[in-house]
Each structure stands twice: as structure tokens, then as C-alpha cells.
Write a protein that holds these residues in place. Structure first.
Motif, PDB file in Angstrom:
ATOM      1  N   ARG A   7     -29.581   9.511   4.639  1.00  0.00           N
ATOM      2  CA  ARG A   7     -30.710   8.798   5.225  1.00  0.00           C
ATOM      3  C   ARG A   7     -31.826   8.691   4.188  1.00  0.00           C
ATOM      4  O   ARG A   7     -31.833   9.426   3.191  1.00  0.00           O
ATOM      5  CB  ARG A   7     -31.214   9.522   6.471  1.00  0.00           C
ATOM      6  N   SER A  54     -35.708   3.573  -4.094  1.00  0.00           N
ATOM      7  CA  SER A  54     -35.002   4.073  -2.923  1.00  0.00           C
ATOM      8  C   SER A  54     -34.798   5.564  -3.123  1.00  0.00           C
ATOM      9  O   SER A  54     -34.345   6.000  -4.186  1.00  0.00           O
ATOM     10  CB  SER A  54     -33.645   3.378  -2.785  1.00  0.00           C
ATOM     11  N   LEU A  56     -33.018   8.809  -1.229  1.00  0.00           N
ATOM     12  CA  LEU A  56     -32.068   9.152  -0.174  1.00  0.00           C
ATOM     13  C   LEU A  56     -31.734  10.636  -0.224  1.00  0.00           C
ATOM     14  O   LEU A  56     -31.688  11.231  -1.304  1.00  0.00           O
ATOM     15  CB  LEU A  56     -30.771   8.352  -0.341  1.00  0.00           C
ATOM     16  N   ARG A 101     -21.168   9.689  -1.157  1.00  0.00           N
ATOM     17  CA  ARG A 101     -21.887   9.161   0.010  1.00  0.00           C
ATOM     18  C   ARG A 101     -23.245   8.600  -0.388  1.00  0.00           C
ATOM     19  O   ARG A 101     -23.654   7.530   0.064  1.00  0.00           O
ATOM     20  CB  ARG A 101     -22.065  10.255   1.064  1.00  0.00           C
ATOM     21  N   GLU A 104     -22.945   5.124  -2.367  1.00  0.00           N
ATOM     22  CA  GLU A 104     -22.707   3.921  -1.554  1.00  0.00           C
ATOM     23  C   GLU A 104     -24.011   3.405  -0.946  1.00  0.00           C
ATOM     24  O   GLU A 104     -24.287   2.205  -0.960  1.00  0.00           O
ATOM     25  CB  GLU A 104     -21.662   4.209  -0.472  1.00  0.00           C
ATOM     26  N   ALA A 105     -24.814   4.304  -0.421  1.00  0.00           N
ATOM     27  CA  ALA A 105     -26.098   3.906   0.166  1.00  0.00           C
ATOM     28  C   ALA A 105     -27.063   3.414  -0.912  1.00  0.00           C
ATOM     29  O   ALA A 105     -27.822   2.457  -0.696  1.00  0.00           O
ATOM     30  CB  ALA A 105     -26.705   5.071   0.939  1.00  0.00           C
ATOM     31  N   THR A 106     -27.039   4.034  -2.081  1.00  0.00           N
ATOM     32  CA  THR A 106     -27.930   3.634  -3.174  1.00  0.00           C
ATOM     33  C   THR A 106     -27.579   2.255  -3.698  1.00  0.00           C
ATOM     34  O   THR A 106     -28.472   1.449  -3.988  1.00  0.00           O
ATOM     35  CB  THR A 106     -27.895   4.687  -4.303  1.00  0.00           C
TER      36      THR A 106
END
Length: 165
Positions: A7, A54, A56, A101, A104-106
Motif C-alpha cells: 500500500r 511513489s 510504498l 510485490r 509490481e506496484a512501483t
């Protein structure tokens, strides 16, 4: 793979992020950072870089932060379409999928922010970092020789690139 939730980081995560980074710094050999930091380091950076960054965190089901990753505008040696990345896992938690994990979000966040590629600037003696970024699809594109760290140590750095487009 361990059950993890990724998140966006926020100010209240800064203390746990600083504790993880300080543990990594104390172990040595995997980050160019050499001095202890406190939560304000993250709070100040997250606020100042809000429009081009970003941040996370990866956390366990019970809310323990076990890793984090950020991208920000690249340094002066990079073009404006390149983001700079940093990744940290809590010592003892490496190899359980945290980095995958987060990555992928980054990548999705980097595209949303309009970056064309991501740069990883890794100490040449950081075998685990070099392996991690290579496994994520980053490719070597340059090297910085004789970089002086804050504690006076001289290291080379490997520059790795991940193209988003």
C-alpha cells in the motif's frame, strides 16, 4: 510466498521505515547511506516529493511493515523521464517476495507519474541488490567509479535500468 499487502506509505509509517533502514545501515554493505536517520527523513521527503514520487510499504496481515520501496525524480545525472528507485527489506525477511510485490506496484505508479524508465543505483559490492534488480528485469547501463560515501568509504556503483514503455 508470504501473505503481504502493498500500500502507499504515509507519515505514520515513517518510524517503522526508519527503523528498517537503520538496521540495514548498521549491517552495512548494501546501501550507500551510512548515517542513522529518523522518521522526519521520510516525512520530509514524502511531503516534498509528493508530485513526482511513489512511496510504498509491504506489510504482514497484522500490519507489521517488512519492506518499502520508493521512486523519486532522478538525480542530476539522469534525464527528467527517469525515476530513481530504492528498495529495503527488514533484515531476516529477504527472499519471501517483498521486493517482487513492491516492484509490481512501483512499476504501475511510475507509469502513472509519467516516467519512461526507472534507474537503480546500486553499490557494486551489493550482490543481493544487484541480483534483485536483475531478477526484476533491470539491465546494466552504466557505472560510477570511486564514489565516496558519507563515512569516507570509496565504492563503485552499478547503474541498472528498467524501461517502462
Amino acid at each position: 510466498m508470504t501473505q503481504l499487502h502493498v500500500r502507499p506509505a504515509h507519515d505514520l509509517d515513517a518510524r517503522e521505515m526508519a527503523a528498517i533502514l537503520n538496521d540495514v545501515i548498521a549491517i552495512g554493505g548494501t546501501t550507500a547511506m551510512t548515517g542513522r536517520i529518523d522518521a522526519s527523513y521520510f516525512v520530509d521527503r514524502m511531503r516534498a516529493e509528493r508530485d513526482a514520487a511513489s512511496w510504498l510499504v509491504a506489510e504482514t496481515p497484522d500490519g507489521e511493515i517488512v519492506g518499502f520501496q520508493w521512486i523519486t525524480r532522478g538525480g542530476a545525472y539522469l534525464p527528467p523521464e527517469a525515476a530513481e528507485i530504492a528498495t529495503f527489506a527488514k533484515p531476516g525477511w529477504q527472499g519471501v517476495g517483498i521486493g517482487s510485490r513492491l516492484m509490481e506496484a512501483t512499476k504501475a505508479a511510475a507509469r502513472t507519474l509519467g516516467y519512461a524508465w526507472i534507474n537503480a543505483n546500486i553499490r557494486a559490492d551489493n550482490a543481493s541488490g544487484l541480483t534483485y534488480y536483475q531478477s526484476c528485469g533491470f539491465e546494466d547501463w552504466g557505472r560510477q567509479k570511486g564514489v565516496r560515501l558519507g563515512d569516507g568509504q570509496i565504492v563503485d556503483k552499478v547503474l541498472k535500468r528498467y524501461d517502462l514503455v
